[in-house]
Design an enzyme around this catalytic site. Sequence first.
Site, PDB file in Angstrom:
ATOM      1  N   SER A 126     -10.456   0.196   6.920  1.00 40.69           N
ATOM      2  CA  SER A 126      -9.782   0.256   5.624  1.00 40.69           C
ATOM      3  C   SER A 126      -9.092  -1.025   5.165  1.00 40.69           C
ATOM      4  O   SER A 126      -8.614  -1.105   4.040  1.00 40.69           O
ATOM      5  CB  SER A 126      -8.742   1.377   5.631  1.00 40.69           C
TER       6      SER A 126
ATOM      7  N   SER B  32      -9.894   2.301   2.655  1.00 42.74           N
ATOM      8  CA  SER B  32      -8.944   2.983   1.803  1.00 42.74           C
ATOM      9  C   SER B  32      -7.951   2.053   1.095  1.00 42.74           C
ATOM     10  O   SER B  32      -7.302   2.485   0.146  1.00 42.74           O
ATOM     11  CB  SER B  32      -8.152   3.981   2.648  1.00 42.74           C
TER      12      SER B  32
ATOM     13  N   LYS C 225       0.856  -1.197   0.000  1.00 37.96           N
ATOM     14  CA  LYS C 225       0.000   0.000   0.000  1.00 37.96           C
ATOM     15  C   LYS C 225       0.887   1.240   0.000  1.00 37.96           C
ATOM     16  O   LYS C 225       1.895   1.277   0.712  1.00 37.96           O
ATOM     17  CB  LYS C 225      -0.902  -0.021   1.240  1.00 37.96           C
TER      18      LYS C 225
END
Lengths: 95, 505, 492
Positions: free
Chosen positions: C182, C158, C78
Amino acid sequence: MSVDQKTVRHIARLARIAVRDDELEALARELNGILDWVEQLGEVDATDVEPMTSAVAMAMKMREDVVTGTNLQREVTRNAPGAEDGFYVVPKVVE
Amino acid sequence: MTTMVSDFEASMRKREPRAEDLIQGQTGDWEVILGLEVHAQITSKAKLFSGSSTKFGAEQNSQVSFVDAAMPGMLPVINRFCVEQAIRTGLGLKAKINLRSVFDRKNYFYPDLPQGYQISQYKHPIVGEGEIVLDMKDDRTVIVGVERLHLEQDAGKSLHDQHPAMSFVDLNRSGVALMEIVSKPDMRSADEAKAYVNKLRTILRYLGTCDGNMEEGSLRADVNVSVRKVGAPLGTRCEIKNVNSIRFIGLAIEHEARRQIEILEEGGKIDQETRLFDPKTGETRSMRSKEEAHDYRYFPDPDLLPLEFTQAWVDEIASSLPELPDDKKARLISEYGLTHYDATVLIGEGARADYFEAVAKGRDAKLAANWVTGELFGALNREGHSIEETPVTSKQLGELIDLISDGTISGRIAKDVFDSMYKTGRDPAKIVEEEGLQQVTDFGEIEAAIDAVIAANPDKVEQTKVKPQLAGWFVGQVMKSTSGKANPRVVNEILARKLGLSSDD
Amino acid sequence: MSDLTKLTLAAARDALKKKEITSSELTGAYLKEMADGGALNAYVTPTVEKAEEMAKASDAKLQKGEGGALEGIPLGIKDLFCTKDVRTTAGSHILEGFEPPYESTVTANLWRDGAVMLGKLNNDEFAMGSSNETSFYGPVVNPWRRKGSDARLVPGGSSGGSSAAVAARLCLGATATDTGGSIRQPAAFTGTVGLKPTYGRCSRWGIVAFASSLDQAGPIARDVRDAAILLGSMAGHDEKDTTSVDRPVPDYEAALGQGIKGLSVGIPKEYRVEGMPKEIDDLWTRGIEWLKAAGATVKEVSLPHTKYALPTYYIVAPAECSSNLARYDGVRYGLRVEGRDVTEMYEKTRAEGFGAEVRRRVLMGTYVLSAGYYDAYYLKAQKVRTLIARDFAEAFSEVDVLLTPTAPSAAFAIGAKSDDPLSMYLNDVFTVTVNLAGLPGISVPAGLSAEGLPLGLQLIGRTFDEETLLRAAYAIEQAAGFTAEPEAWWRA
């Protein structure tokens, strides 16, 4: 508690985010929407409740007084949009 | 804000105003109310939340870790020694140590504040109330309350004079540990404020928690000044930022108090604001840019757990505390019979008191005090030397005093010997011997000198018989003729006999 | 899709150890999938050369019978994790051009154990979002589509790049972060497993901060075992993060086989929210039956302050983010928009550098912390947070884990909620409580919606009891037998 456009301008100034006049109304509306919604916390009686300070109860560890850092002048300034002679360079600060 | 003012008022020590502290205005006498916030850089090798060095004077941005530069994802880790230093200082101020305190973020934007917030302690400081005793010149003591002491990070440095349109930022100081020590509004004159900073600095130096160097910025003071008519409620105060010498503190206060009085007497009102002292003009001026939108949005720093430690640790630190200035002073007075004044002068620096004690040990304490505070400190001041730089060691000065006490040299000669010691660093015995400065105690030699003076001044002899005080003149003449080496006691004895006077008055 | 990318992480690991495959082959297969999967916009920065080099180095070790727990395993990272000398954007324009001179602890742990970096995965800007639409680098597209529709759906957020990449097999596993859901919500939207560990289990050092008291890193993986393996490498105490916990990392994988006989499972009644779609409710009921069938006992518990969790979160998280994001000021890294003086430079830089959602949250956070409002908002929210944590503590005195749905719906269409922040925030209704209390939670794919989209069930555990959580998750996974896969439309 309701946020007016003047307040939005004030907090945008505090947060150092430029806001155009034509954005103020929409921002005020959005913030009020969220604030109205969080207003429901008013229902909760938390008078004698301690505020949460950490998600997990434990003692804070400390470091010893030892210099571990080396000269990172290049590393800490290499991403800077303005740097000269090892300094960060910014538009003049008015005092 | 009204509640804050009354809280402020409630925290003040009740003091009767002294006439000499009041400032005369057009409309009457004004009382000045002073409180100080002192930022003291903690003596430590590494910064408060990172392993960067705190050394003064390094190349720009060469002592900046990723944490200090607030790179994304960086986290603070607290330095245990800095915490210990804050506790030690709290103990030195006879203050309450809080076993649990909290770090908060003080949010504002400034180029030398890389995180966009300063990690500080707001609602729950590590040290609570304490006090500092001020020794004033007239032997008066004033007790000033300490409101709190908290730990916080220093900011970096912005240089504004390198370029017409740009500022240069150096973060070497960013993250260095500071103690902010906040006094109560207990001071009433510039002299008291100066004495406060002086005494606080002395205490910090005794404790070894701050070097107190104001030129390098290790000790900086913000002064809160307000004025009021005697007996009136507190006036609005202004904060004067970063006054970086004790002399400037005095000047800034005097100027600011007069400025406020002038405004009030002309029917104006004081705006609560931050002001900057300009050493060039001796005046304070408003810092409107900093004032604008002051809202620090304090909240507990979520990267740091509450700072908690045990009473046992505090006790351990307390047991290693050195003797503090006030205790030392009391001891010097009781143990050596010193005057309040001499003791106060000596405790100003721990090294000075230590020097004195080394000299006084086993000797006449009063004599030792006179030599240390008079001759030695006088010479040090003249030459701009610190006590650490003294060319005359305590051992040597002790030996000099011994030479006086055992009658080898007179007090007057000793002063010359001292000057020579100060210049050359030589031992007093050597100087006395090589320069033949031993006191003459030989009765015959002295008697001969006296006879010569008497013979040459028959008229004076007659006068002295009527006015015995004139005997001093003869002493002076004899000393002159013996280059000061005659033992004054012996001179007095023989002279008294020869002039038919009693020698025991 | 090559056969190599069909392997789970555990299977690939075993095959690598047995030298049946090489990391270079495996990594090559993923690099090809990445190249073919551009339509998903899952990667913002592929690191092809680095991947090839790391794979080669792993092969050399594997060849000698050496190597760590993840030797040769290709992973996506990420873009909130700082990676040394590799552009790190946090999905924001304001970090334009930023190349960290350091490596986050979690990714450093992965490389220590031999993992291979394929690239940096897209995410909502500064992890603020539930749909991956707030990224400066554009929305990530969910590999899943509704039956008979080619409408582009969100992958959740997210960590939408992470969930989409794992679901579409553009990586073998991915790192993610979870501040209010998330990790778990995107996992639920993509048929993957997402594990948010206990706060303090993984170091936050080097992860771009959103809300410090809530942020926690964890894996998104293909199945429960893979998640357990990844967490084993990511977790651990870090002296550089004093909120990380100094306790040993257990062998999470070993916990899986232990079964759940006698396990006590709580069903929080307050999670049966009004208007919950029937298929979510049904899925939940099926989950209860599966656990019972595996030998667990199930009882209803009460978490009375649940309804206050979202409002609490939307005070605490913006407040912390308004302060955490103050460092993005155009001075030391990232974007700078010049101005007449420094204040104008700040204001222009931050106006242009932050997207609408980030601006909104920074303003919201600034407001709730500002003079006169702190007590009413922030302090009150932190008190309610204590009450929420107490609710959980009480429940966990009776039961070992809690079972809830992960999200109130399946994946929705891109653009469907982007104009309405409040309806977007409601996505986190089941996940956010876990962050507020600092607990571990996991989302496991448990079935498909009527429209053919994956749905997840969430398990919540006691602090640092990820092992029990994984055991229970494994039981659900076994019972659900979720094998559905998205059609690879993006390759066309």
